[in-house]
Write an enzyme that holds these catalytic residues in place. Structure first.
Site, PDB file in Angstrom:
ATOM      1  N   ASP A   1      22.986 -86.546 -16.549  1.00 39.64           N
ATOM      2  CA  ASP A   1      24.360 -86.933 -16.912  1.00 39.64           C
ATOM      3  C   ASP A   1      24.416 -88.298 -17.606  1.00 39.64           C
ATOM      4  O   ASP A   1      25.466 -88.682 -18.115  1.00 39.64           O
ATOM      5  CB  ASP A   1      25.248 -86.965 -15.658  1.00 39.64           C
ATOM      6  CG  ASP A   1      25.413 -85.581 -15.046  1.00 39.64           C
ATOM      7  OD1 ASP A   1      25.228 -84.593 -15.773  1.00 39.64           O
ATOM      8  OD2 ASP A   1      25.715 -85.493 -13.844  1.00 39.64           O
TER       9      ASP A   1
ATOM     10  N   LYS B   1      32.815 -88.070  -8.911  1.00 36.05           N
ATOM     11  CA  LYS B   1      33.374 -86.748  -9.282  1.00 36.05           C
ATOM     12  C   LYS B   1      32.645 -85.630  -8.541  1.00 36.05           C
ATOM     13  O   LYS B   1      33.256 -84.814  -7.864  1.00 36.05           O
ATOM     14  CB  LYS B   1      33.245 -86.534 -10.796  1.00 36.05           C
ATOM     15  CG  LYS B   1      33.535 -85.091 -11.227  1.00 36.05           C
ATOM     16  CD  LYS B   1      33.446 -84.893 -12.722  1.00 36.05           C
ATOM     17  CE  LYS B   1      32.065 -84.612 -13.240  1.00 36.05           C
ATOM     18  NZ  LYS B   1      31.593 -83.220 -13.089  1.00 36.05           N
ATOM     19  N   ASN B   2      31.329 -85.619  -8.691  1.00 36.01           N
ATOM     20  CA  ASN B   2      30.592 -84.483  -8.127  1.00 36.01           C
ATOM     21  C   ASN B   2      30.543 -84.525  -6.601  1.00 36.01           C
ATOM     22  O   ASN B   2      30.473 -83.489  -5.956  1.00 36.01           O
ATOM     23  CB  ASN B   2      29.196 -84.402  -8.761  1.00 36.01           C
ATOM     24  CG  ASN B   2      29.300 -84.003 -10.235  1.00 36.01           C
ATOM     25  OD1 ASN B   2      30.311 -83.444 -10.662  1.00 36.01           O
ATOM     26  ND2 ASN B   2      28.271 -84.307 -11.019  1.00 36.01           N
TER      27      ASN B   2
ATOM     28  N   ARG C   1      23.675 -72.032 -18.048  1.00 34.10           N
ATOM     29  CA  ARG C   1      23.704 -72.384 -16.627  1.00 34.10           C
ATOM     30  C   ARG C   1      24.150 -71.168 -15.841  1.00 34.10           C
ATOM     31  O   ARG C   1      25.316 -70.978 -15.550  1.00 34.10           O
ATOM     32  CB  ARG C   1      24.658 -73.546 -16.382  1.00 34.10           C
ATOM     33  CG  ARG C   1      24.209 -74.802 -17.071  1.00 34.10           C
ATOM     34  CD  ARG C   1      25.339 -75.766 -17.140  1.00 34.10           C
ATOM     35  NE  ARG C   1      25.489 -76.575 -15.959  1.00 34.10           N
ATOM     36  CZ  ARG C   1      26.592 -77.221 -15.660  1.00 34.10           C
ATOM     37  NH1 ARG C   1      27.651 -77.125 -16.429  1.00 34.10           N
ATOM     38  NH2 ARG C   1      26.650 -77.973 -14.587  1.00 34.10           N
TER      39      ARG C   1
ATOM     40  N   ARG D   1      33.290 -75.218 -13.527  1.00 32.73           N
ATOM     41  CA  ARG D   1      32.087 -74.586 -12.973  1.00 32.73           C
ATOM     42  C   ARG D   1      31.982 -74.829 -11.463  1.00 32.73           C
ATOM     43  O   ARG D   1      31.487 -73.985 -10.718  1.00 32.73           O
ATOM     44  CB  ARG D   1      30.862 -75.139 -13.694  1.00 32.73           C
ATOM     45  CG  ARG D   1      29.564 -74.585 -13.160  1.00 32.73           C
ATOM     46  CD  ARG D   1      28.389 -74.957 -14.007  1.00 32.73           C
ATOM     47  NE  ARG D   1      27.145 -74.763 -13.290  1.00 32.73           N
ATOM     48  CZ  ARG D   1      26.456 -73.619 -13.269  1.00 32.73           C
ATOM     49  NH1 ARG D   1      26.883 -72.576 -13.940  1.00 32.73           N
ATOM     50  NH2 ARG D   1      25.335 -73.521 -12.602  1.00 32.73           N
TER      51      ARG D   1
ATOM     52  N   ASP E   1      22.343 -67.548 -11.003  1.00 33.88           N
ATOM     53  CA  ASP E   1      21.270 -66.846 -10.278  1.00 33.88           C
ATOM     54  C   ASP E   1      20.785 -67.618  -9.059  1.00 33.88           C
ATOM     55  O   ASP E   1      20.525 -67.026  -8.015  1.00 33.88           O
ATOM     56  CB  ASP E   1      20.056 -66.611 -11.194  1.00 33.88           C
ATOM     57  CG  ASP E   1      20.387 -65.639 -12.294  1.00 33.88           C
ATOM     58  OD1 ASP E   1      21.535 -65.151 -12.310  1.00 33.88           O
ATOM     59  OD2 ASP E   1      19.517 -65.384 -13.149  1.00 33.88           O
TER      60      ASP E   1
ATOM     61  N   CYS F   1      31.521 -76.940 -18.438  1.00 31.57           N
ATOM     62  CA  CYS F   1      30.931 -77.566 -19.632  1.00 31.57           C
ATOM     63  C   CYS F   1      30.048 -76.610 -20.410  1.00 31.57           C
ATOM     64  O   CYS F   1      29.395 -75.754 -19.830  1.00 31.57           O
ATOM     65  CB  CYS F   1      30.038 -78.722 -19.203  1.00 31.57           C
ATOM     66  SG  CYS F   1      30.927 -80.125 -18.611  1.00 31.57           S
TER      67      CYS F   1
HETATM   68  N1  EPU Z   1      17.353 -77.104 -14.059  1.00 26.16           N
HETATM   69  C1  EPU Z   1      16.031 -77.064 -14.403  1.00 26.16           C
HETATM   70  N2  EPU Z   1      15.109 -77.504 -13.507  1.00 26.16           N
HETATM   71  C2  EPU Z   1      15.470 -77.972 -12.287  1.00 26.16           C
HETATM   72  C3  EPU Z   1      16.815 -78.054 -11.952  1.00 26.16           C
HETATM   73  C4  EPU Z   1      17.757 -77.598 -12.861  1.00 26.16           C
HETATM   74  O1  EPU Z   1      15.695 -76.649 -15.486  1.00 26.16           O
HETATM   75  O2  EPU Z   1      14.610 -78.337 -11.504  1.00 26.16           O
HETATM   76  C5  EPU Z   1      18.349 -76.633 -15.022  1.00 26.16           C
HETATM   77  C6  EPU Z   1      19.111 -75.429 -14.567  1.00 26.16           C
HETATM   78  O3  EPU Z   1      18.521 -74.241 -15.031  1.00 26.16           O
HETATM   79  C7  EPU Z   1      20.456 -75.634 -15.190  1.00 26.16           C
HETATM   80  C8  EPU Z   1      20.587 -77.133 -15.261  1.00 26.16           C
HETATM   81  O4  EPU Z   1      19.308 -77.656 -15.119  1.00 26.16           O
HETATM   82  O5  EPU Z   1      20.503 -75.124 -16.492  1.00 26.16           O
HETATM   83  C9  EPU Z   1      21.523 -77.730 -14.223  1.00 26.16           C
HETATM   84  O6  EPU Z   1      21.154 -77.369 -12.972  1.00 26.16           O
HETATM   85  P1  EPU Z   1      22.072 -77.428 -11.665  1.00 26.16           P
HETATM   86  O7  EPU Z   1      22.207 -76.066 -11.102  1.00 26.16           O
HETATM   87  O8  EPU Z   1      21.526 -78.497 -10.799  1.00 26.16           O
HETATM   88  O9  EPU Z   1      23.475 -77.889 -12.230  1.00 26.16           O
HETATM   89  P2  EPU Z   1      24.862 -77.704 -11.567  1.00 26.16           P
HETATM   90  O10 EPU Z   1      24.711 -77.641 -10.084  1.00 26.16           O
HETATM   91  O11 EPU Z   1      25.600 -76.630 -12.218  1.00 26.16           O
HETATM   92  C10 EPU Z   1      25.440 -80.256 -11.189  1.00 26.16           C
HETATM   93  C11 EPU Z   1      26.516 -81.187 -11.648  1.00 26.16           C
HETATM   94  C12 EPU Z   1      26.342 -81.462 -13.143  1.00 26.16           C
HETATM   95  C13 EPU Z   1      24.978 -82.089 -13.356  1.00 26.16           C
HETATM   96  C14 EPU Z   1      23.880 -81.180 -12.784  1.00 26.16           C
HETATM   97  C15 EPU Z   1      22.510 -81.789 -12.825  1.00 26.16           C
HETATM   98  C16 EPU Z   1      28.356 -80.733 -10.154  1.00 26.16           C
HETATM   99  C17 EPU Z   1      29.706 -80.162  -9.965  1.00 26.16           C
HETATM  100  N3  EPU Z   1      27.808 -80.601 -11.362  1.00 26.16           N
HETATM  101  O12 EPU Z   1      25.590 -79.063 -11.938  1.00 26.16           O
HETATM  102  O13 EPU Z   1      27.355 -82.369 -13.515  1.00 26.16           O
HETATM  103  O14 EPU Z   1      24.745 -82.280 -14.730  1.00 26.16           O
HETATM  104  O15 EPU Z   1      24.178 -80.861 -11.408  1.00 26.16           O
HETATM  105  O16 EPU Z   1      22.466 -82.982 -12.101  1.00 26.16           O
HETATM  106  O17 EPU Z   1      27.820 -81.331  -9.232  1.00 26.16           O
HETATM  107  C18 EPU Z   1      28.664 -83.551 -15.053  1.00 26.16           C
HETATM  108  O18 EPU Z   1      29.063 -84.229 -14.099  1.00 26.16           O
HETATM  109  O19 EPU Z   1      28.930 -83.840 -16.249  1.00 26.16           O
HETATM  110  C19 EPU Z   1      27.868 -82.364 -14.791  1.00 26.16           C
HETATM  111  C20 EPU Z   1      27.676 -81.411 -15.694  1.00 26.16           C
END
Ligand code: EPU
Length: 423
Positions: free
Chosen positions: A308, A23-24, A122, A93, A125, A117
């Site tokens: 996840d 998916k991602n 999230r 998102r 920033d 989600c």
């Molecule tokens: N965070 C930390 N420390 C870190 C890294 C992240 O606290 O070192 C926190 C961030 O503040 C944030 C959260 O973790 O609240 C997620 O961070 P990130 O920005 O990496 O998430 P994202 O890019 O929005 C992607 C996936 C998510 C997955 C996360 C983490 C996609 C489209 N989404 O989200 O996928 O949970 O990375 O691996 O790639 C899912 O598939 O169910 C899903 C939510």
């Protein structure tokens, strides 16, 4: 029309189940197709809610989408608009991933605040500050909209992200892949789907070093080329099926597993007493012979245990002897499923927004439950199949966002699950 799953649990599952495309990975690759005006062919797409929304967003921006077969699309983004419809953007998102490619191609974009989600705070920033470090101008407009403008002349930049953000890393990688310069991303995330995006951008003509590490160097190209790419299998879906087999004490063969990305997950299976065998790209989970024991699971950015998968592994914790501590260091809102599991008979205490303690083993029994996000949805399906009796799981649409036709695939391995629609 709302839909729910009706599940009769307590039965052993058997046979084999195949892992679909990531998916991602697919979400990032689809966004990256906006980087060139040439046609691209993307194969092995998982047919999921979020992926279909991303395709609609591309179309809305002006890309031509043609399905070549069930899982293959041809995409050509000759002329692009700089803004996609707010209501589409607000659905997922991952729509923020159009920012990097549009900034590279068009020099600007307007975008509503993306939805997605409900799993914690999230913010965007890390994305915006990363872009701003490269000279991108950001203006917040009324109605939670953002206007981003690239500088007229790009300068080589070394961006240090605030944290290992997955989508912020992807956004900057795509932005840099469209520039005739060398740029660097430090504190980059390194998840498998980021590695896949990097390989895809290399196929399109960018030069990239450091994939799989936390420092990525990119020398991009203004004229990236159209290519063919097949989406890699989903390591999260594979891990979900590991928990399904072990929690229901079933022997299952899981096919098409990207075993190279699951080292920490295999280590957790071992710690929890799950017996398994790996043969090539297939993983045999021998749930019938496993003696499950509690363990500590701590999520971390890749190569750590993936956030996840913490929820699916919580069900395994309920079936394991002793205590299981789950420490999700990333999200602070990803334990909403705990109330549902406790309603089914689990003994789980929420210690704080990042930690839960599970005492097991406890038998689970069927209940009326609801999924609040897609990983929680898959988790509750596993719980309902582990439980004795009937469960009704509301929020089938959440599950559909991340798992393709889950009930049909589970029926094939002997699960009693059906989708019910209510007017
Ligand atoms: N965070 C930390 N420390 C870190 C890294 C992240 O606290 O070192 C926190 C961030 O503040 C944030 C959260 O973790 O609240 C997620 O961070 P990130 O920005 O990496 O998430 P994202 O890019 O929005 C992607 C996936 C998510 C997955 C996360 C983490 C996609 C489209 N989404 O989200 O996928 O949970 O990375 O691996 O790639 C899912 O598939 O169910 C899903 C939510």
């Amino acid at each position: 029309m709302a839909e729910f799953f009706e599940i009769e649990g307590g039965k052993k599952l058997k046979g084999d189940i195949e892992v679909r495309g990531s998916k991602n990975g697919a979400l990032a690759i689809l966004a990256a197709t906006l980087l060139t005006s040439q046609p691209l062919v993307i194969k092995n797409l998982p047919l999921l809610g979020d992926v279909l929304v991303m395709l609609e967003i591309l179309k809305n921006l002006g890309a031509q989408i043609n399905w070549l077969d069930e899982r293959t699309v041809k995409i050509q983004a000759k002329d692009l608009k700089t803004q996609a419809e707010d209501k589409l953007v607000r659905k997922i998102r991952a729509s923020i991933l159009i920012a990097g490619p549009l900034l590279a191609r068009k020099g600007e974009l307007k975008i509503a605040k993306p939805g997605g989600c409900h799993i914690g705070v999230r913010g965007l920033d890390t994305h915006f500050e990363g872009f701003q470090e490269t000279g991108v101008f950001l203006e917040k407009e009324e109605g939670e909209k953002y206007h981003l403008k690239a500088p007229k002349v790009f300068q080589p930049t070394k961006v240090v992200l605030n944290e290992f953000s997955v989508t912020a890393t992807e956004n900057l990688m795509m932005f840099f892949a469209g520039q005739d310069l060398e740029n660097e991303i430090h504190l980059a995330a390194s998840e498998p789907h980021i590695q896949e995006l990097g390989e895809f951008l290399k196929e399109m003509g960018a030069e990239i070093e450091g994939l799989g590490t936390h420092t990525i160097k990119i020398r991009g190209k203004k004229n990236l080329k159209g290519v063919e790419h097949s989406i890699w299998p989903d390591y999260i879906e594979a891990g979900t099926f590991f928990s399904l087999a072990a929690s229901t004490k079933s022997n299952l063969k899981i096919k098409n597993v990207p075993v190279e990305f699951l080292e920490m997950v295999f280590r957790s299976l071992k710690k929890m007493g799950v017996s398994y065998r790996i043969e090539g790209q297939s993983v045999f989970i021998e749930g019938e012979n496993s003696k499950l024991v509690g363990a500590k699971i701590q999520t971390l950015p890749y190569p750590g245990f993936p956030t996840d998968l913490q929820a699916p592994f919580a069900v395994l914790g309920t079936q394991s002897a002793g205590t299981t501590l789950i420490f999700d260091t990333l999200f602070e809102g990803r334990f909403k499923y705990v109330d549902e599991l406790n309603q089914m008979g689990a003994k789980i205490t929420v210690c704080d927004p990042h930690r839960i303690l599970i005492v097991g083993p406890t038998p689970l029994s069927g209940a009326k439950i609801k999924s609040y996000d897609l990983r929680a949805g898959a988790t509750l399906i596993i719980a309902a199949l582990t439980a004795s009796g009937k469960s009704q799981l509301a929020g089938a649409d959440e599950v559909d966002r991340g798992y393709e036709k889950i009930e049909e695939r589970l029926q094939k391995i002997g699960a009693e699950i059906k989708r019910v629609s209510i007017e």
